[in-house]
Design a protein around this motif. Sequence first.
Motif, PDB file in Angstrom:
ATOM      1  N   HIS A  75       0.865  -1.180   0.000  1.00 49.75           N
ATOM      2  CA  HIS A  75       0.000   0.000   0.000  1.00 49.75           C
ATOM      3  C   HIS A  75       0.899   1.226   0.000  1.00 49.75           C
ATOM      4  CE1 HIS A  75      -3.467   2.533   0.592  1.00 49.75           C
ATOM      5  NE2 HIS A  75      -2.789   3.165   1.529  1.00 49.75           N
ATOM      6  N   ILE A  76       0.533   2.204  -0.799  1.00 50.20           N
ATOM      7  CA  ILE A  76       1.338   3.416  -0.918  1.00 50.20           C
ATOM      8  C   ILE A  76       0.572   4.587  -0.321  1.00 50.20           C
ATOM      9  CG2 ILE A  76       2.476   5.033  -2.477  1.00 50.20           C
ATOM     10  CD1 ILE A  76       1.778   1.607  -3.755  1.00 50.20           C
ATOM     11  N   LEU A  77       1.206   5.265   0.630  1.00 48.85           N
ATOM     12  CA  LEU A  77       0.667   6.514   1.161  1.00 48.85           C
ATOM     13  C   LEU A  77       1.152   7.624   0.229  1.00 48.85           C
ATOM     14  CD1 LEU A  77       1.480   5.931   4.930  1.00 48.85           C
ATOM     15  CD2 LEU A  77      -0.759   5.751   3.833  1.00 48.85           C
ATOM     16  N   ALA A  78       0.229   8.356  -0.347  1.00 46.00           N
ATOM     17  CA  ALA A  78       0.578   9.389  -1.333  1.00 46.00           C
ATOM     18  C   ALA A  78       1.464  10.458  -0.710  1.00 46.00           C
ATOM     19  CB  ALA A  78      -0.681  10.017  -1.903  1.00 46.00           C
ATOM     20  N   ARG A  79       2.486  10.831  -1.436  1.00 46.99           N
ATOM     21  CA  ARG A  79       3.450  11.831  -0.986  1.00 46.99           C
ATOM     22  C   ARG A  79       2.752  13.147  -0.634  1.00 46.99           C
ATOM     23  NH1 ARG A  79       7.389  12.400  -5.383  1.00 46.99           N
ATOM     24  NH2 ARG A  79       8.000  10.337  -4.704  1.00 46.99           N
ATOM     25  N   GLU A  80       1.763  13.546  -1.457  1.00 47.71           N
ATOM     26  CA  GLU A  80       1.065  14.818  -1.221  1.00 47.71           C
ATOM     27  C   GLU A  80       0.313  14.799   0.110  1.00 47.71           C
ATOM     28  OE1 GLU A  80       1.861  14.170  -5.399  1.00 47.71           O
ATOM     29  OE2 GLU A  80       0.709  12.955  -3.999  1.00 47.71           O
ATOM     30  N   PHE A  81      -0.327  13.669   0.397  1.00 44.76           N
ATOM     31  CA  PHE A  81      -1.037  13.542   1.676  1.00 44.76           C
ATOM     32  C   PHE A  81      -0.059  13.637   2.836  1.00 44.76           C
ATOM     33  CE2 PHE A  81      -2.267  10.803   5.208  1.00 44.76           C
ATOM     34  CZ  PHE A  81      -3.381  11.484   5.653  1.00 44.76           C
ATOM     35  N   MET A  82       1.068  12.967   2.702  1.00 46.55           N
ATOM     36  CA  MET A  82       2.043  12.965   3.787  1.00 46.55           C
ATOM     37  C   MET A  82       2.634  14.365   3.981  1.00 46.55           C
ATOM     38  SD  MET A  82       1.638  10.025   4.908  1.00 46.55           S
ATOM     39  CE  MET A  82       2.907   9.936   6.139  1.00 46.55           C
ATOM     40  N   ALA A  83       2.854  15.110   2.884  1.00 43.64           N
ATOM     41  CA  ALA A  83       3.365  16.479   2.995  1.00 43.64           C
ATOM     42  C   ALA A  83       2.352  17.358   3.727  1.00 43.64           C
ATOM     43  CB  ALA A  83       3.672  17.039   1.614  1.00 43.64           C
ATOM     44  N   TYR A  84       1.090  17.215   3.373  1.00 43.04           N
ATOM     45  CA  TYR A  84       0.034  17.997   4.038  1.00 43.04           C
ATOM     46  C   TYR A  84      -0.037  17.648   5.523  1.00 43.04           C
ATOM     47  CZ  TYR A  84      -4.572  19.663   5.372  1.00 43.04           C
ATOM     48  OH  TYR A  84      -5.605  20.281   6.015  1.00 43.04           O
ATOM     49  N   ALA A  85      -0.011  16.362   5.840  1.00 38.35           N
ATOM     50  CA  ALA A  85      -0.068  15.924   7.237  1.00 38.35           C
ATOM     51  C   ALA A  85       1.133  16.442   8.019  1.00 38.35           C
ATOM     52  CB  ALA A  85      -0.156  14.405   7.314  1.00 38.35           C
ATOM     53  N   THR A  86       2.305  16.470   7.381  1.00 36.96           N
ATOM     54  CA  THR A  86       3.509  16.994   8.034  1.00 36.96           C
ATOM     55  C   THR A  86       3.367  18.489   8.303  1.00 36.96           C
ATOM     56  OG1 THR A  86       4.876  15.295   6.992  1.00 36.96           O
ATOM     57  CG2 THR A  86       6.017  17.239   7.842  1.00 36.96           C
ATOM     58  N   GLN A  88       0.613  20.122   8.770  1.00 29.08           N
ATOM     59  CA  GLN A  88      -0.344  20.263   9.872  1.00 29.08           C
ATOM     60  C   GLN A  88       0.334  19.974  11.206  1.00 29.08           C
ATOM     61  OE1 GLN A  88      -2.346  22.031   8.759  1.00 29.08           O
ATOM     62  NE2 GLN A  88      -4.291  21.072   8.322  1.00 29.08           N
ATOM     63  N   ARG A  89       1.171  18.948  11.242  1.00 25.67           N
ATOM     64  CA  ARG A  89       1.881  18.598  12.475  1.00 25.67           C
ATOM     65  C   ARG A  89       2.817  19.737  12.877  1.00 25.67           C
ATOM     66  NH1 ARG A  89       3.619  13.675  15.080  1.00 25.67           N
ATOM     67  NH2 ARG A  89       1.568  13.016  14.407  1.00 25.67           N
ATOM     68  N   LEU A  90       3.536  20.310  11.916  1.00 27.22           N
ATOM     69  CA  LEU A  90       4.458  21.408  12.219  1.00 27.22           C
ATOM     70  C   LEU A  90       3.714  22.625  12.754  1.00 27.22           C
ATOM     71  CD1 LEU A  90       6.931  21.151   9.222  1.00 27.22           C
ATOM     72  CD2 LEU A  90       7.452  20.767  11.636  1.00 27.22           C
ATOM     73  N   ARG A  91       2.564  22.912  12.191  1.00 26.29           N
ATOM     74  CA  ARG A  91       1.771  24.059  12.665  1.00 26.29           C
ATOM     75  C   ARG A  91       1.270  23.854  14.087  1.00 26.29           C
ATOM     76  NH1 ARG A  91      -1.404  24.530   7.142  1.00 26.29           N
ATOM     77  NH2 ARG A  91       0.171  25.682   5.991  1.00 26.29           N
ATOM     78  N   SER A  92       1.046  22.617  14.461  1.00 31.93           N
ATOM     79  CA  SER A  92       0.505  22.338  15.794  1.00 31.93           C
ATOM     80  C   SER A  92       1.584  22.330  16.873  1.00 31.93           C
ATOM     81  CB  SER A  92      -0.236  21.004  15.798  1.00 31.93           C
ATOM     82  OG  SER A  92       0.684  19.937  15.687  1.00 31.93           O
ATOM     83  N   LEU A  93       2.842  22.256  16.488  1.00 33.64           N
ATOM     84  CA  LEU A  93       3.926  22.202  17.467  1.00 33.64           C
ATOM     85  C   LEU A  93       4.313  23.599  17.921  1.00 33.64           C
ATOM     86  CD1 LEU A  93       6.258  19.524  15.849  1.00 33.64           C
ATOM     87  CD2 LEU A  93       4.679  19.199  17.752  1.00 33.64           C
ATOM     88  N   PRO A  94       4.456  23.798  19.225  1.00 36.50           N
ATOM     89  CA  PRO A  94       4.905  25.103  19.713  1.00 36.50           C
ATOM     90  C   PRO A  94       6.421  25.211  19.612  1.00 36.50           C
ATOM     91  CG  PRO A  94       4.505  23.638  21.556  1.00 36.50           C
ATOM     92  CD  PRO A  94       4.129  22.881  20.307  1.00 36.50           C
ATOM     93  N   GLY A  95       6.896  26.427  19.605  1.00 36.57           N
ATOM     94  CA  GLY A  95       8.336  26.626  19.680  1.00 36.57           C
ATOM     95  C   GLY A  95       8.942  27.165  18.409  1.00 36.57           C
ATOM     96  N   PRO A  96      10.185  27.611  18.527  1.00 35.29           N
ATOM     97  CA  PRO A  96      10.867  28.234  17.394  1.00 35.29           C
ATOM     98  C   PRO A  96      11.222  27.266  16.270  1.00 35.29           C
ATOM     99  CG  PRO A  96      12.351  28.046  19.274  1.00 35.29           C
ATOM    100  CD  PRO A  96      10.991  27.613  19.740  1.00 35.29           C
ATOM    101  N   ALA A  97      11.318  25.970  16.550  1.00 39.65           N
ATOM    102  CA  ALA A  97      11.705  25.020  15.503  1.00 39.65           C
ATOM    103  C   ALA A  97      10.708  25.031  14.356  1.00 39.65           C
ATOM    104  CB  ALA A  97      11.824  23.610  16.076  1.00 39.65           C
ATOM    105  N   GLU A 106      11.531  19.706  11.150  1.00 37.36           N
ATOM    106  CA  GLU A 106      10.701  19.219  10.042  1.00 37.36           C
ATOM    107  C   GLU A 106      10.891  17.719   9.828  1.00 37.36           C
ATOM    108  OE1 GLU A 106      11.476  21.606   6.594  1.00 37.36           O
ATOM    109  OE2 GLU A 106      10.799  23.437   7.584  1.00 37.36           O
ATOM    110  N   ARG A 107      12.115  17.261   9.922  1.00 37.20           N
ATOM    111  CA  ARG A 107      12.398  15.834   9.747  1.00 37.20           C
ATOM    112  C   ARG A 107      11.722  15.007  10.845  1.00 37.20           C
ATOM    113  NH1 ARG A 107      18.365  14.445   8.727  1.00 37.20           N
ATOM    114  NH2 ARG A 107      18.221  16.556   9.396  1.00 37.20           N
ATOM    115  N   GLU A 108      11.829  15.473  12.082  1.00 34.74           N
ATOM    116  CA  GLU A 108      11.179  14.764  13.190  1.00 34.74           C
ATOM    117  C   GLU A 108       9.667  14.733  13.007  1.00 34.74           C
ATOM    118  OE1 GLU A 108      12.480  16.529  16.846  1.00 34.74           O
ATOM    119  OE2 GLU A 108      14.550  15.900  16.552  1.00 34.74           O
ATOM    120  N   ALA A 109       9.084  15.851  12.573  1.00 34.27           N
ATOM    121  CA  ALA A 109       7.640  15.901  12.342  1.00 34.27           C
ATOM    122  C   ALA A 109       7.245  14.948  11.226  1.00 34.27           C
ATOM    123  CB  ALA A 109       7.203  17.325  12.010  1.00 34.27           C
TER     124      ALA A 109
END
Length: 160
Positions: A75-86, A88-97, A106-109
Amino acid sequence: MPSAPRGPAGLVQPARLQHGWERASAPASAAEAEPRRQIFTPLLIPVDFSSHATAALECAADIAERFGSSLIVLHILAREFMAYATQQRLRSLPGPATTSGSVEGEREAAEAVITDQREPVYKELAEFLPPRLARYPVELRVVVGQPFERITETAVREQV
């Protein structure tokens, strides 16, 4: 009497089948009727959870049953979906990173998103498989990328 429609390699598509091809003639001898082992090993079955994927898995189960094949269910998770999800995750994280665009942040997210997405998909894949495939070696794989690229890469790498 009109002949049945023929497909590739002289295979006949009988009206009673909804999909697939069946050999036009029966085996000439009992030796030909015996299952041949290791002819289709492994089988690569890309799955998108559609009715077509269900039919492909059923056909793969038939082949595995007849030839003792192992299966790779991909099964392949589409790259575009994963970029969008990433994002969203970055926006939800507090802090200067997240605001400074830290590569490490970004890599950790991205890794966290991929892990979060893969685990439920593995479970869905296991539930999606026909029960009769439990008798055969089945490897489940969930990868990220463009489906046509990842299917081709897997086929080449696994020599299927």
